[in-house]
Design a protein around this motif. Structure first.
Motif, PDB file in Angstrom:
ATOM      1  N   HIS A   1     -26.303  46.753 -42.153  1.00 11.19           N
ATOM      2  CA  HIS A   1     -25.004  46.119 -42.379  1.00 11.19           C
ATOM      3  C   HIS A   1     -24.961  45.645 -43.824  1.00 11.19           C
ATOM      4  CE1 HIS A   1     -23.908  45.965 -38.088  1.00 11.19           C
ATOM      5  NE2 HIS A   1     -25.185  45.736 -37.880  1.00 11.19           N
ATOM      6  N   GLN A   2     -23.807  45.222 -44.304  1.00  9.36           N
ATOM      7  CA  GLN A   2     -23.702  44.751 -45.683  1.00  9.36           C
ATOM      8  C   GLN A   2     -24.547  43.503 -45.922  1.00  9.36           C
ATOM      9  OE1 GLN A   2     -19.457  44.308 -46.187  1.00  9.36           O
ATOM     10  NE2 GLN A   2     -19.341  46.252 -47.285  1.00  9.36           N
ATOM     11  N   LYS A   3     -24.628  42.626 -44.934  1.00 12.43           N
ATOM     12  CA  LYS A   3     -25.330  41.357 -45.130  1.00 12.43           C
ATOM     13  C   LYS A   3     -26.743  41.343 -44.581  1.00 12.43           C
ATOM     14  CE  LYS A   3     -21.150  38.581 -45.222  1.00 12.43           C
ATOM     15  NZ  LYS A   3     -20.437  37.442 -44.644  1.00 12.43           N
ATOM     16  N   ILE A   4     -26.983  42.075 -43.494  1.00 15.50           N
ATOM     17  CA  ILE A   4     -28.311  42.071 -42.866  1.00 15.50           C
ATOM     18  C   ILE A   4     -28.667  43.452 -42.333  1.00 15.50           C
ATOM     19  CG2 ILE A   4     -28.281  39.631 -42.180  1.00 15.50           C
ATOM     20  CD1 ILE A   4     -27.630  40.651 -39.327  1.00 15.50           C
ATOM     21  N   THR A   5     -29.924  43.572 -41.968  1.00 11.74           N
ATOM     22  CA  THR A   5     -30.430  44.756 -41.299  1.00 11.74           C
ATOM     23  C   THR A   5     -30.905  44.328 -39.920  1.00 11.74           C
ATOM     24  OG1 THR A   5     -31.135  45.733 -43.387  1.00 11.74           O
ATOM     25  CG2 THR A   5     -32.183  46.580 -41.391  1.00 11.74           C
ATOM     26  N   ILE A   6     -30.543  45.089 -38.914  1.00 16.06           N
ATOM     27  CA  ILE A   6     -30.994  44.823 -37.553  1.00 16.06           C
ATOM     28  C   ILE A   6     -32.052  45.859 -37.200  1.00 16.06           C
ATOM     29  CG2 ILE A   6     -30.347  44.656 -35.114  1.00 16.06           C
ATOM     30  CD1 ILE A   6     -28.985  42.549 -36.885  1.00 16.06           C
ATOM     31  N   VAL A   7     -33.188  45.390 -36.699  1.00 20.13           N
ATOM     32  CA  VAL A   7     -34.252  46.282 -36.240  1.00 20.13           C
ATOM     33  C   VAL A   7     -34.382  46.087 -34.735  1.00 20.13           C
ATOM     34  CG1 VAL A   7     -36.687  46.886 -36.414  1.00 20.13           C
ATOM     35  CG2 VAL A   7     -35.455  46.073 -38.438  1.00 20.13           C
ATOM     36  N   ILE A   8     -34.345  47.194 -34.007  1.00 20.93           N
ATOM     37  CA  ILE A   8     -34.421  47.154 -32.551  1.00 20.93           C
ATOM     38  C   ILE A   8     -35.635  47.959 -32.118  1.00 20.93           C
ATOM     39  CG2 ILE A   8     -33.228  47.765 -30.419  1.00 20.93           C
ATOM     40  CD1 ILE A   8     -30.629  47.620 -32.217  1.00 20.93           C
ATOM     41  N   LEU A   9     -36.479  47.315 -31.308  1.00 23.10           N
ATOM     42  CA  LEU A   9     -37.669  47.970 -30.778  1.00 23.10           C
ATOM     43  C   LEU A   9     -37.713  47.728 -29.278  1.00 23.10           C
ATOM     44  CD1 LEU A   9     -38.740  46.025 -33.461  1.00 23.10           C
ATOM     45  CD2 LEU A   9     -40.283  47.946 -33.395  1.00 23.10           C
ATOM     46  N   GLN A  10     -38.406  48.582 -28.568  1.00 28.09           N
ATOM     47  CA  GLN A  10     -38.499  48.409 -27.131  1.00 28.09           C
ATOM     48  C   GLN A  10     -39.945  48.468 -26.679  1.00 28.09           C
ATOM     49  OE1 GLN A  10     -36.595  51.316 -24.579  1.00 28.09           O
ATOM     50  NE2 GLN A  10     -35.703  49.628 -23.436  1.00 28.09           N
ATOM     51  N   LYS A  11     -40.272  47.599 -25.733  1.00 26.58           N
ATOM     52  CA  LYS A  11     -41.611  47.617 -25.144  1.00 26.58           C
ATOM     53  C   LYS A  11     -41.522  47.002 -23.751  1.00 26.58           C
ATOM     54  CE  LYS A  11     -46.381  46.436 -25.845  1.00 26.58           C
ATOM     55  NZ  LYS A  11     -47.373  45.827 -26.672  1.00 26.58           N
ATOM     56  N   ASN A  12     -42.123  47.654 -22.796  1.00 25.73           N
ATOM     57  CA  ASN A  12     -42.187  47.149 -21.421  1.00 25.73           C
ATOM     58  C   ASN A  12     -40.815  46.747 -20.865  1.00 25.73           C
ATOM     59  OD1 ASN A  12     -44.959  47.494 -21.579  1.00 25.73           O
ATOM     60  ND2 ASN A  12     -45.313  45.403 -22.212  1.00 25.73           N
ATOM     61  N   ASN A  13     -39.847  47.604 -21.028  1.00 23.61           N
ATOM     62  CA  ASN A  13     -38.503  47.411 -20.476  1.00 23.61           C
ATOM     63  C   ASN A  13     -37.738  46.217 -21.036  1.00 23.61           C
ATOM     64  OD1 ASN A  13     -38.625  49.710 -18.821  1.00 23.61           O
ATOM     65  ND2 ASN A  13     -39.784  48.568 -17.303  1.00 23.61           N
ATOM     66  N   VAL A  14     -38.156  45.690 -22.167  1.00 21.38           N
ATOM     67  CA  VAL A  14     -37.368  44.686 -22.871  1.00 21.38           C
ATOM     68  C   VAL A  14     -37.123  45.182 -24.287  1.00 21.38           C
ATOM     69  CG1 VAL A  14     -38.125  42.705 -21.503  1.00 21.38           C
ATOM     70  CG2 VAL A  14     -39.370  43.305 -23.582  1.00 21.38           C
ATOM     71  N   THR A  15     -36.076  44.659 -24.894  1.00 26.18           N
ATOM     72  CA  THR A  15     -35.683  45.066 -26.234  1.00 26.18           C
ATOM     73  C   THR A  15     -35.879  43.913 -27.196  1.00 26.18           C
ATOM     74  OG1 THR A  15     -34.063  46.602 -25.314  1.00 26.18           O
ATOM     75  CG2 THR A  15     -33.776  45.963 -27.623  1.00 26.18           C
ATOM     76  N   TYR A  16     -36.571  44.193 -28.270  1.00 30.49           N
ATOM     77  CA  TYR A  16     -36.749  43.208 -29.341  1.00 30.49           C
ATOM     78  C   TYR A  16     -35.637  43.426 -30.353  1.00 30.49           C
ATOM     79  CZ  TYR A  16     -41.382  42.031 -27.594  1.00 30.49           C
ATOM     80  OH  TYR A  16     -42.418  41.595 -26.817  1.00 30.49           O
ATOM     81  N   TYR A  17     -34.932  42.358 -30.670  1.00 29.55           N
ATOM     82  CA  TYR A  17     -33.799  42.400 -31.591  1.00 29.55           C
ATOM     83  C   TYR A  17     -34.162  41.479 -32.754  1.00 29.55           C
ATOM     84  CZ  TYR A  17     -28.910  41.880 -33.148  1.00 29.55           C
ATOM     85  OH  TYR A  17     -27.753  41.873 -33.870  1.00 29.55           O
ATOM     86  N   VAL A  18     -34.298  42.065 -33.940  1.00 32.05           N
ATOM     87  CA  VAL A  18     -34.750  41.299 -35.104  1.00 32.05           C
ATOM     88  C   VAL A  18     -33.752  41.511 -36.239  1.00 32.05           C
ATOM     89  CG1 VAL A  18     -36.646  40.956 -36.737  1.00 32.05           C
ATOM     90  CG2 VAL A  18     -37.156  41.672 -34.390  1.00 32.05           C
ATOM     91  N   SER A  19     -33.265  40.406 -36.808  1.00 26.21           N
ATOM     92  CA  SER A  19     -32.384  40.537 -37.968  1.00 26.21           C
ATOM     93  C   SER A  19     -33.163  40.155 -39.223  1.00 26.21           C
ATOM     94  CB  SER A  19     -31.120  39.689 -37.820  1.00 26.21           C
ATOM     95  OG  SER A  19     -31.417  38.323 -37.832  1.00 26.21           O
ATOM     96  N   VAL A  20     -32.936  40.957 -40.259  1.00 28.66           N
ATOM     97  CA  VAL A  20     -33.688  40.831 -41.502  1.00 28.66           C
ATOM     98  C   VAL A  20     -32.702  40.799 -42.661  1.00 28.66           C
ATOM     99  CG1 VAL A  20     -35.497  41.894 -42.931  1.00 28.66           C
ATOM    100  CG2 VAL A  20     -35.525  42.235 -40.450  1.00 28.66           C
ATOM    101  N   ASN A  21     -32.935  39.901 -43.613  1.00 26.47           N
ATOM    102  CA  ASN A  21     -32.102  39.871 -44.816  1.00 26.47           C
ATOM    103  C   ASN A  21     -32.194  41.206 -45.537  1.00 26.47           C
ATOM    104  OD1 ASN A  21     -31.091  37.233 -44.671  1.00 26.47           O
ATOM    105  ND2 ASN A  21     -32.956  36.402 -45.553  1.00 26.47           N
ATOM    106  N   ARG A  22     -31.118  41.623 -46.167  1.00 28.10           N
ATOM    107  CA  ARG A  22     -31.099  42.902 -46.881  1.00 28.10           C
ATOM    108  C   ARG A  22     -32.042  42.905 -48.082  1.00 28.10           C
ATOM    109  NH1 ARG A  22     -27.100  47.002 -46.173  1.00 28.10           N
ATOM    110  NH2 ARG A  22     -28.366  47.913 -47.790  1.00 28.10           N
TER     111      ARG A  22
END
Length: 128
Positions: A91-112
């Motif tokens: 995104h213009q302001k942030i980057t979203i990283v999505i990972l999956q493990k054991n049927n759950v989703t990790y949602y991580v936002s990172v500054n650009r």
């Protein structure tokens, strides 16, 4: 003493919370780390102290629902194209990283301004 289902769930949430704390410690540019179930409900999540969320509560719920729907729909193609490693949404302001493990989703936002996103993603993968 035998653990009840509620005790086991509490232990799981504590483990997830510790994972989120470890993710936040990886880089000063990581804003938020959260874990979402298959229905888009937040199991746990934390934002870096002293940071203001970019999305309002309802907007964030919608964001997580969209992400969980995307991940759920992708499961059918695992046999043909392989297991999902990660998703990066720029995104213009942030980057979203999505990972999956054991049927759950990790949602991580990172500054650009994160210099080495691939290194950060590799560190997150080791943490989870």
């Amino acid at each position: 003493m035998v653990k009840t289902a509620a005790d086991k769930w509490k232990d799981t949430v504590i483990k997830y919370r510790k994972n989120c704390q470890k993710i936040l410690e990886i880089s000063d540019n990581i804003r938020y780390a959260g874990i979402v179930n298959a229905y888009g409900r937040t199991l746990t999540g934390m934002i870096k102290p002293n940071l203001k969320p970019l999305l309002q509560s309802e907007d964030f719920k919608n964001e997580l629902f969209v992400i969980s729907t995307l991940i759920s729909l992708r499961r059918d193609s695992v046999g043909a194209i392989g297991k999902l490693e990660h998703v990066v949404l720029q995104h213009q302001k942030i980057t979203i990283v999505i990972l999956q493990k054991n049927n759950v989703t990790y949602y991580v936002s990172v500054n650009r301004k994160e210099k080495d996103l691939e290194k950060t993603i590799a560190s997150i993968k080791k943490t989870i």
